[in-house]
Design an enzyme around this catalytic site. Structure first.
Site, PDB file in Angstrom:
ATOM      1  N   GLY A  51      32.474 -20.470 -16.001  1.00 32.54           N
ATOM      2  CA  GLY A  51      33.845 -20.440 -15.479  1.00 32.54           C
ATOM      3  C   GLY A  51      34.658 -21.703 -15.703  1.00 32.54           C
ATOM      4  N   GLU A 105      34.050 -28.632 -12.635  1.00 35.08           N
ATOM      5  CA  GLU A 105      33.738 -27.298 -12.099  1.00 35.08           C
ATOM      6  C   GLU A 105      35.039 -26.512 -11.922  1.00 35.08           C
ATOM      7  OE1 GLU A 105      31.800 -24.913 -11.508  1.00 35.08           O
ATOM      8  OE2 GLU A 105      30.698 -25.139  -9.632  1.00 35.08           O
ATOM      9  N   ASP A 106      34.974 -25.211 -12.116  1.00 32.31           N
ATOM     10  CA  ASP A 106      36.161 -24.368 -11.945  1.00 32.31           C
ATOM     11  C   ASP A 106      36.586 -24.270 -10.490  1.00 32.31           C
ATOM     12  OD1 ASP A 106      33.869 -22.951 -11.285  1.00 32.31           O
ATOM     13  OD2 ASP A 106      34.370 -21.147 -12.408  1.00 32.31           O
ATOM     14  N   ASP A 109      33.381 -23.087  -3.633  1.00 28.21           N
ATOM     15  CA  ASP A 109      33.491 -22.056  -2.614  1.00 28.21           C
ATOM     16  C   ASP A 109      32.597 -22.494  -1.438  1.00 28.21           C
ATOM     17  OD1 ASP A 109      33.501 -19.645  -1.254  1.00 28.21           O
ATOM     18  OD2 ASP A 109      32.875 -18.432  -2.936  1.00 28.21           O
ATOM     19  N   ARG A 171      38.533 -13.615 -18.124  1.00 31.06           N
ATOM     20  CA  ARG A 171      38.389 -15.070 -18.292  1.00 31.06           C
ATOM     21  C   ARG A 171      39.537 -15.634 -19.128  1.00 31.06           C
ATOM     22  NH1 ARG A 171      33.443 -16.905 -16.458  1.00 31.06           N
ATOM     23  NH2 ARG A 171      31.661 -15.549 -16.751  1.00 31.06           N
TER      24      ARG A 171
HETATM   25  P1  5GP Z   1      29.685 -22.017  -4.545  1.00 31.35           P
HETATM   26  O1  5GP Z   1      28.283 -22.400  -4.911  1.00 31.35           O
HETATM   27  O2  5GP Z   1      30.566 -23.176  -4.224  1.00 31.35           O
HETATM   28  O3  5GP Z   1      29.684 -20.968  -3.446  1.00 31.35           O
HETATM   29  O4  5GP Z   1      30.298 -21.244  -5.758  1.00 31.35           O
HETATM   30  C1  5GP Z   1      30.602 -21.839  -6.932  1.00 31.35           C
HETATM   31  C2  5GP Z   1      30.589 -20.870  -8.082  1.00 31.35           C
HETATM   32  O5  5GP Z   1      30.822 -19.520  -7.666  1.00 31.35           O
HETATM   33  C3  5GP Z   1      31.720 -21.194  -9.001  1.00 31.35           C
HETATM   34  O6  5GP Z   1      31.302 -22.083 -10.006  1.00 31.35           O
HETATM   35  C4  5GP Z   1      32.101 -19.854  -9.571  1.00 31.35           C
HETATM   36  O7  5GP Z   1      31.321 -19.583 -10.707  1.00 31.35           O
HETATM   37  C5  5GP Z   1      31.748 -18.872  -8.488  1.00 31.35           C
HETATM   38  N1  5GP Z   1      32.945 -18.520  -7.680  1.00 31.35           N
HETATM   39  C6  5GP Z   1      33.223 -18.896  -6.419  1.00 31.35           C
HETATM   40  N2  5GP Z   1      34.386 -18.369  -5.996  1.00 31.35           N
HETATM   41  C7  5GP Z   1      34.871 -17.653  -7.041  1.00 31.35           C
HETATM   42  C8  5GP Z   1      36.074 -16.895  -7.234  1.00 31.35           C
HETATM   43  O8  5GP Z   1      36.949 -16.746  -6.377  1.00 31.35           O
HETATM   44  N3  5GP Z   1      36.218 -16.335  -8.461  1.00 31.35           N
HETATM   45  C9  5GP Z   1      35.297 -16.444  -9.464  1.00 31.35           C
HETATM   46  N4  5GP Z   1      35.544 -15.845 -10.618  1.00 31.35           N
HETATM   47  N5  5GP Z   1      34.153 -17.149  -9.308  1.00 31.35           N
HETATM   48  C10 5GP Z   1      33.953 -17.753  -8.110  1.00 31.35           C
END
Ligand code: 5GP
Length: 181
Positions: A51, A105-106, A109, A171
């Site tokens: 991402g 990082e994109d 969350d 994407r």
């Molecule tokens: P975390 O580990 O912080 O919960 O999530 C991080 C990863 O989850 C991000 O790098 C991404 O790949 C995915 N992610 C989290 N939220 C979203 C979202 O709203 N949309 C998309 N496409 N990916 C997300």
């Protein structure tokens, strides 16, 4: 049994959250700050696949510091929801030992993915590690994690575009969008 494919959301349900111009302006500002902070240093910029790759490509082209690049791939999402478990799919090709590392990082969350990467880099002896995140879902955080360079704070909605997917769709959208229910 073959899993049932999750439908590609209809274009009519996709609403713009951040325009291409707004993202471009922000990426330039972030690159200027990073270039100032790392002036005179050699930087290793790590892209978190998949991402983060569009943001990464735009960011490094605006950096004015000498940098090398590396890639890491992790998975924590299953469809539209976080599984809560981070799996390393592919690790860095070069050792981060003794290097200044910037993780790009994109989106953050829960914070679990970034925390996993930070721990791994510290264990491997990186000289310094900072994080640069385009989107921050601050209200969804489950574990505290440091964000050094932040593009935008976004609401706790599933976002797509500019590298971010919905089951590998969208994407390539040039802007960031949400899918209306
Ligand atoms: P975390 O580990 O912080 O919960 O999530 C991080 C990863 O989850 C991000 O790098 C991404 O790949 C995915 N992610 C989290 N939220 C979203 C979202 O709203 N949309 C998309 N496409 N990916 C997300």
């Amino acid at each position: 049994m073959t899993p049932r494919p999750i439908e590609k959301p209809d274009r009519a349900r996709i609403k713009t959250l951040l325009t291409k111009n707004k993202i471009n302006r922000r990426v330039s500002r972030l690159a200027a700050r990073i270039s100032r902070d790392y002036a005179g240093k050699k930087l290793t910029v790590v892209s978190v696949l998949k991402g983060g790759v569009v943001f990464f490509a735009d960011l490094i082209r605006r950096l004015e510091v000498d940098c090398s690049v590396d890639f890491i791939s992790l998975s924590s999402y299953d469809g539209k929801s976080s599984s809560g478990k981070v799996t390393l799919l592919s690790d860095l090709k070069e050792s981060p030992k003794g290097k200044h590392v910037l993780i790009v990082e994109d989106i953050v969350d829960s914070g679990r993915t970034l925390k996993y990467i930070l721990k791994s880099l510290a264990r491997k002896g990186a000289l310094s590690v900072r994080t640069c995140v385009l989107l921050d879902k601050v209200s969804a955080r489950k574990t505290p994690v440091r964000v050094d360079y932040r593009g935008f704070t976004v609401p706790d909605r599933y976002v797509i575009g500019y590298g971010l997917d919905y089951n590998e769709h969208y994407r390539g959208l040039p802007h960031i969008a949400v899918i209306e229910d």
